[in-house]
Write a protein that holds these residues in place. Structure first.
Motif, PDB file in Angstrom:
ATOM      1  N   ILE A  44     -35.482  99.797   3.805  1.00 42.07           N
ATOM      2  CA  ILE A  44     -35.125 100.203   2.487  1.00 42.07           C
ATOM      3  C   ILE A  44     -35.604  99.169   1.570  1.00 42.07           C
ATOM      4  N   PHE A  46     -37.850  99.098  -0.351  1.00 41.86           N
ATOM      5  CA  PHE A  46     -38.775  99.687  -1.277  1.00 41.86           C
ATOM      6  C   PHE A  46     -37.740 100.147  -2.502  1.00 41.86           C
ATOM      7  N   LEU A  47     -36.551 100.330  -2.136  1.00 43.61           N
ATOM      8  CA  LEU A  47     -35.463 100.806  -3.025  1.00 43.61           C
ATOM      9  C   LEU A  47     -35.119 100.169  -4.199  1.00 43.61           C
ATOM     10  N   TYR A  80     -36.251 100.544  -7.729  1.00 45.84           N
ATOM     11  CA  TYR A  80     -35.900 101.989  -8.263  1.00 45.84           C
ATOM     12  C   TYR A  80     -34.422 101.908  -8.675  1.00 45.84           C
ATOM     13  N   LEU A  81     -33.411 100.977  -7.800  1.00 50.44           N
ATOM     14  CA  LEU A  81     -32.315 100.909  -8.089  1.00 50.44           C
ATOM     15  C   LEU A  81     -32.111  99.686  -9.217  1.00 50.44           C
ATOM     16  N   LYS A  88     -36.426 101.108  14.359  1.00 47.68           N
ATOM     17  CA  LYS A  88     -35.188 100.687  13.457  1.00 47.68           C
ATOM     18  C   LYS A  88     -35.163  99.278  13.240  1.00 47.68           C
ATOM     19  N   TRP A 110     -36.179  92.413   7.952  1.00 49.25           N
ATOM     20  CA  TRP A 110     -36.149  91.490   6.672  1.00 49.25           C
ATOM     21  C   TRP A 110     -34.924  91.292   6.568  1.00 49.25           C
ATOM     22  N   ALA A 111     -33.753  91.983   6.730  1.00 49.48           N
ATOM     23  CA  ALA A 111     -32.372  91.580   6.412  1.00 49.48           C
ATOM     24  C   ALA A 111     -31.999  90.519   7.485  1.00 49.48           C
ATOM     25  N   TYR A 129     -32.167  88.672   1.609  1.00 51.55           N
ATOM     26  CA  TYR A 129     -31.437  89.378   0.351  1.00 51.55           C
ATOM     27  C   TYR A 129     -32.065  88.720  -0.930  1.00 51.55           C
ATOM     28  N   TRP A 144     -34.845  90.985  -1.723  1.00 46.04           N
ATOM     29  CA  TRP A 144     -34.229  92.301  -2.438  1.00 46.04           C
ATOM     30  C   TRP A 144     -33.673  91.991  -3.891  1.00 46.04           C
ATOM     31  N   PHE A 192     -35.050  93.509  -7.254  1.00 47.74           N
ATOM     32  CA  PHE A 192     -34.119  93.955  -8.169  1.00 47.74           C
ATOM     33  C   PHE A 192     -34.291  93.652  -9.430  1.00 47.74           C
ATOM     34  N   ASN A 233     -38.184 109.541  -4.502  1.00 51.07           N
ATOM     35  CA  ASN A 233     -37.851 108.658  -3.078  1.00 51.07           C
ATOM     36  C   ASN A 233     -37.272 109.252  -2.125  1.00 51.07           C
ATOM     37  N   ILE A 234     -36.806 110.484  -2.374  1.00 50.56           N
ATOM     38  CA  ILE A 234     -35.941 111.098  -1.587  1.00 50.56           C
ATOM     39  C   ILE A 234     -36.574 111.420  -0.141  1.00 50.56           C
ATOM     40  N   PHE A 290     -38.628 107.836   2.820  1.00 45.79           N
ATOM     41  CA  PHE A 290     -38.429 107.176   4.251  1.00 45.79           C
ATOM     42  C   PHE A 290     -39.016 108.258   5.254  1.00 45.79           C
TER      43      PHE A 290
END
Lengths: 65, 1054
Positions: free
Chosen positions: B67, B69-70, B73-74, B240, B246-247, B253, B256, B260, B302-303, B306
């Motif tokens: 995620i 990539f999110l 857009y967030l 998974k 990455w987290a 973060y 991230w 952002f 983006n839906i 993934f």
């Protein structure tokens, strides 16, 4: 409802909403979503709904005035 | 699967379709019905944010980092919550300053500084070129992908396919250049709004969304059994852990948050986003729709990111190929139409970005880099007139440069990496823009320092490593730092390790940028202009009462002169017709289209309108400089401008909170204004003194002018004014009367037209001597309308200027006709008098000699006869001499009267008796009538008797045979009136005014005796008694002479 619309129109609310979004979608609150794509998309959708309410409340207020 | 020809044809058809839409929209816009002017087009066009990077790269990012990539857009979605504050402000400022690009916006805030605009342009160009390269890379590589199988298709022309395949890059560059020029830079638009291009962009955004959703649906529902199946298979796999790894990293973060923050900034500060969101905004309320519709678009696009990423990975594709999953999956299952649709969707995403980015970068290049260069290098001045062609060249150059980047520099990078490098570059705009619209102390020096420092850090931490990875620089630079200084390692500056390169760049570039921006702004003092601009920018959303106009000022500035000045300036950038049209539009906007003269406020408004139009074409910084160089204020205009500025500042009203924050500024302003006010007061006093003095002089002049005008108009002499060519410019009433012509008939002609022809040569001679400046006096005879001759005495005075040149002349013309006639009559009279004296004396002398010589031979009777004749002639001589003595007394005014009580009845009766016999001897009838007894009056009896005898003699002289002479008397309250009338020959009406003049003899007198002294004596004697004499007469019907004698206050009745 009127009070809600008034709240949504205020610029202070916009700043607060921005801050809330920033905090919600960043560490550490981001970990609440457990990096689950579905949760994040749901939160994203809720955020958009509130943006929609802000936009429409402003537009209706402008058109009334 | 697809042949190159088919794909290229599809691309061409698609571009043609977009061009047609754009042209249709432009035509409708010209008709005032713009289909693009609505919030949905505006919101969709904002989706230019979702480029090929989103279309292909998000899947790539999702396949490698889950995620991660999110936030791209967030971040924008969260920042959009502030758009009603931030973007609305920027839109208002764009409208106020006719902003054309993000560099223009930054420079407009910072004193319209050209260095600021140039630095911002360089940052944008260097930062965005890799992004353009990224889009070209996406198009070229996907074209190769979808056509790779087609090359082996035996139905396709193999050679043609190979040629297209190998030249696809340059063909795409050419197509996109032409497409961009047609849609975005076809003409030089002062508003820099392109409704057609925006509609085409919105359509592209819809196409790419539909294409991506189609690909997503295909993968999710055709290759798998929906989301649940996909995620279950994913959960069951070992992937998974890979995607969430990455987290677990220490900087995960942080990365991230970096994404952002970068995307929050990019959504508004990427040049193309700024262009679409700010420059192309036609109504700030559209922002409210975009605030939810655009995030919804990003959510939708983006839906399926993934699912596609997971689908590709689950099907065994390597994560390194994830950028191509969107196309690979439809191709794998041989879905040519879907493949083509997905390719066109990706092409749309890339082409939209390239089009908008190259348009806005070309605008920046020409306005902020080329124009300052042209100003600096004189021989490049001709390029101002070819601004449009320069923009075309800039568009082509930028796309070609992007192609060069794609080919030679960024090959080792994944799509997402390239995009984020650009994001990091435009992040450098954030402090200058946000500080500029929210912080009043921000100034030009701070902006230059911040921007430059941030950009240099970006180059050092992002560009330098990419050069090393391309093998252009030694890898030791990254490993050991320059000159072995570890603290200066480009990716680990000051020893900070553990951050990914992008987060590292964000951290250091922002620290340097924000730090220098604040320190620079606090260290350097802002100028008055900056304060004013800061007020405008920070308070852009304040809706206060409209600023009061300053007091009304005199409209004295010649608009025609200003038009020449402004059109000349505009013609440096536009064609002549367009320059004039822009000037006319500016006049209309200012509301002075019909004016001939304008006030200083109107001139400032006009300059503002022209500058706005010019800013729309060449940017606000260049426009401001051009206006400063191309327009000139006179000293009076500058003075008034200062006054207007002072009044506007004085009219500024702010809330107590704002006042507190601005107290320093206002104190300084007050001090400046006080100084200015003191100077102004002194000048006003001086002006008042001058005005008072001028008014007094004007009043005196007006009074004198009125006096002289009255004098000239009422003077008994004629007056005429001539210009240097001898043309009559003025005549007074007397001259009109003298020449018997109306004023209009005289003015505009020459005096020669009115002179007696026989005197023309004399007049021309006199007039030529005017040139010497001498005053000329001469006699001249004029002809009036009836051809009657008028004798005049003319005095001509030349009017010379300071150099002694003749400016004109004026002549005073005195009518001497009467004088001339009197002179003639006097000469006649003297001649006649001499002749009469000579006759009488000859008679006396002759008869005396005869008596003396022949006294003996003459008888007594003869002697007596001679003596009687001598006595008679002597009496005639005595009477003649008496007349002349009387004449001499009258002429010198020495007539002395000996008053005593006189009974007028008695005297008149005696006269009647004396004359009755003489009248009857001539066959005339003399009547005498007294109404009432007249009172005793004080009079000189002898003189009075002479009055009546003269009148009776005249009546006898001019009566016809058997005529009647009447002598009557009457009295009124104040006067005694004696009338002597006859029914004789009468007097010509033209002679009546002159009959009491000395030596005047009427036509009938010429044949009778007399010297023209009698009636003059009558008048002089009667007036000597305080009375008056009148005559009424009609030719052939007789005359009535009336003597009015004043009654004494106390009358004595007999």
């Amino acid at each position: 409802m009127k009070r809600l619309c008034k709240l949504l129109r205020q610029q202070e609310f916009h700043v607060l909403f921005f801050a809330a979004g920033f905090v919600l979608f960043n560490w550490p609150l981001l970990t609440l979503f457990d990096l689950e794509c579905a949760f994040l998309f749901a939160a994203w959708a809720v955020f958009i709904v509130i943006l929609l309410l802000i936009g429409t409340s402003r537009l209706s207020s402008d058109s009334r005035s | 699967m697809l042949s190159p020809t088919v794909v290229l044809t599809a691309v061409c058809l698609y571009l043609g379709f977009l061009i047609l839409i754009a042209l249709w929209v432009e035509r409708r816009t010209a008709e005032g019905k713009s289909p693009a002017n609505n919030p949905f087009v505006y919101s969709l066009s904002l989706a230019v944010y979702c480029t090929a990077w989103t279309y292909y790269g998000s899947v790539g990012k999702a396949a490698t980092s889950g995620i991660l990539f999110l936030p791209i857009y967030l971040g924008p979605t969260v920042f959009i919550a502030l758009w009603w504050i931030v973007l609305r402000k920027m839109v208002r400022l764009k409208n106020a300053y006719r902003i054309t690009s993000i560099a223009d916006f930054i420079s407009a805030r910072y004193k319209r500084s050209q260095p600021v605009a140039a630095i911002a342009s360089i940052v944008a160009i260097v930062g965005i070129l890799p992004y353009i390269a990224l889009q070209l890379k996406a198009i070229i590589s996907t074209f190769s992908m979808v056509t790779a199988q087609g090359l082996s298709d035996p139905t396709t022309s193999h050679v043609q396919g190979i040629w297209l395949h190998s030249h696809v890059g340059i063909i795409i560059v050419a197509l996109l250049t032409a497409f961009t020029i047609i849609l975005g830079v076809r003409r030089l638009d002062p508003t820099e709004r392109h409704e057609g291009m925006m509609m085409a962009l919105a359509v592209e955004c819809v196409v790419k969304l539909v294409a991506f959703l189609a690909a997503g649906c295909f993968v999710t529902y055709f290759l798998f059994d929906g989301f649940a199946d996909l995620f279950e298979q994913f959960a069951a796999s070992s992937l998974k852990d890979t995607l969430t790894s990455w987290a677990d990293e220490p900087s995960g973060y942080f990365t991230w948050m970096s994404y952002f923050i970068l995307s929050m900034s990019a959504i508004l500060f990427l040049p193309r986003q700024f262009h679409v969101a700010v420059v192309e905004n036609s109504d700030e309320r559209h922002i409210l729709t975009a605030m939810w519709l655009f995030p919804l678009y990003m959510l939708l696009i983006n839906i399926f990111v993934f699912p596609i990423a997971l689908g590709g990975l689950l099907m065994g594709y390597a994560a390194g190929d994830a950028d191509r999953f969107v196309l690979l999956l439809p191709m794998r299952y041989v879905r040519p139409w879907l493949t083509l649709l997905v390719f066109i969707g990706g092409f749309s995403a890339a082409a939209g970005m390239i089009m908008i980015a190259s348009v806005t970068l070309a605008t920046m290049t020409t306005n902020h880099l080329l124009l300052p260069l042209v100003e600096w290098v004189n021989w490049l001045n001709f390029m101002k007139r070819h601004l449009l062609k320069c923009r075309w060249a800039a568009v082509a150059g930028l796309i070609l440069l992007g192609y060069g980047f794609e080919e030679w520099i960024f090959q080792p990078y994944m799509l997402v990496s390239i995009g984020l490098i650009s994001f990091a570059a435009v992040l450098q705009f954030a402090p200058a823009i946000l500080g500029g619209i929210f912080w009043r102390r921000a100034n030009t020096e701070g902006a230059i320092l911040g921007l430059s420092a941030g950009f240099l850090v970006w180059c050092y931490t992002q560009m330098l490593p990419s050069f090393v990875r391309n093998g252009w620089l030694s890898s030791s630079l990254l490993e050991a730092g320059p000159w072995g200084i570890g603290l200066l390692k480009p990716e680990q500056m000051f020893g900070i390790e553990g951050l990914d390169p992008l987060s590292h760049t964000v951290l250091w570039s922002m620290l340097f940028n924000v730090g220098f921006y604040f320190v620079g702004s606090l260290f350097f003092q802002e100028t008055n202009e900056e304060r004013s601009l800061a007020e405008d920018f920070v308070g852009a959303l304040n809706v206060g009462p409209p600023m009061q106009r300053t007091r009304h000022r005199e409209a004295y500035i010649n608009l025609e002169a200003k038009k020449t000045e402004i059109v000349t300036l505009l013609a440096q950038y536009f064609a002549d017709a367009e320059a004039t049209a822009v000037f006319k539009r500016s006049l209309g906007e200012t509301g002075i289209r019909e004016a001939k003269q304008i006030s200083i406020e109107q001139l400032v408004d006009l300059h503002g309108a022209v500058e706005k139009y010019l800013a729309g074409a060449i940017g606000s910084a260049a426009a401001h400089k051009a206006m400063q160089q191309g327009t000139v204020f006179s000293p009076r205009e500058r003075q008034e401008l200062t006054e207007v500025y002072g009044e506007i500042l004085a009219d500024l009203k702010v809330s107590p909170t704002e006042l507190k924050s601005k107290i320093d500024y206002y104190q300084e302003r007050e001090s400046l204004l006080m100084d200015q006010a003191r100077e102004l007061e002194e000048k006003v006093r001086e002006l008042e003194r001058e005005i008072g003095e001028r008014k007094r002089i004007q009043s005196v002049l007006r009074e004198r002018e009125a006096r002289y005008r009255e004098l000239v108009e009422t003077m008994n002499e004629g007056l005429e004014l001539e210009d240097d060519r001898g043309i009559i410019t003025y005549v007074n009433d007397k001259l009109c009367e003298m020449w018997g012509r109306a004023r209009d008939e005289i003015i505009g002609r020459k005096v020669e037209d009115f002179i007696d022809r026989s005197q023309l040569n004399m007049l021309l001679e006199k007039m030529s001597s005017k040139l010497t400046g001498e005053i000329q006096s001469y006699e001249a005879t004029w002809e009036n309308r009836e051809g009657q001759k008028i004798s005049t005495l003319v005095s001509t005075v030349p009017i010379l200027d300071e150099q002694g040149s003749l400016k004109g002349s004026f002549s005073v013309i005195t009518d001497i006709s009467q004088l001339k006639m009197l002179e003639r009559e006097k000469a006649n009279l003297v001649s006649m008098f001499a002749h009469d004296m000579r006759s009488s004396l000859t008679g006396i002398h002759g008869l005396g000699l005869r008596l003396f010589n022949k006294s003996d031979s003459l008888d007594d009777e003869k002697k007596m006869e001679y003596l009687r004749i001598i006595n008679q002639e002597a009496a005639k001589l005595e009477a003649l001499v008496d007349d002349f003595l009387e004449f001499s007394r009258l002429e010198v005014g020495k007539l002395k009267l000996n008053f005593r009580a006189v009974s007028l009845d008695k005297e008149l009766l005696e006269l009647f008796e004396a004359y009755r016999l003489r009248a009857s001897m001539r066959g005339l009838n003399l009547e005498f009538r007294i109404e009432d007894p007249l009172p005793i009056i004080e009079a000189d009896l002898n003189r009075l008797r002479r009055v009546f005898t003269n009148l009776l003699d005249n009546a006898l002289k001019f009566s016809t045979e058997h005529g009647t002479i009447k002598m009557t008397s009457e009295e009124t309250d104040d006067e005694i009136i004696v009338r002597i009338s006859d029914d004789g020959v009468g007097i010509d009406a033209r002679e009546l005014p002159y009959i009491f003049d000395l030596f005047h003899r009427g036509q009938h007198d010429q044949k009778k005796d007399g010297y023209g002294v009698g009636l003059a004596t009558v008048k002089a004697v009667v007036e000597g008694h305080g009375g008056r004499v009148q005559v009424t007469s009609e030719l052939g019907k007789g005359s009535v002479f009336s003597v009015f004698l004043p009654k004494p206050r106390k009358t004595h009745r007999e």
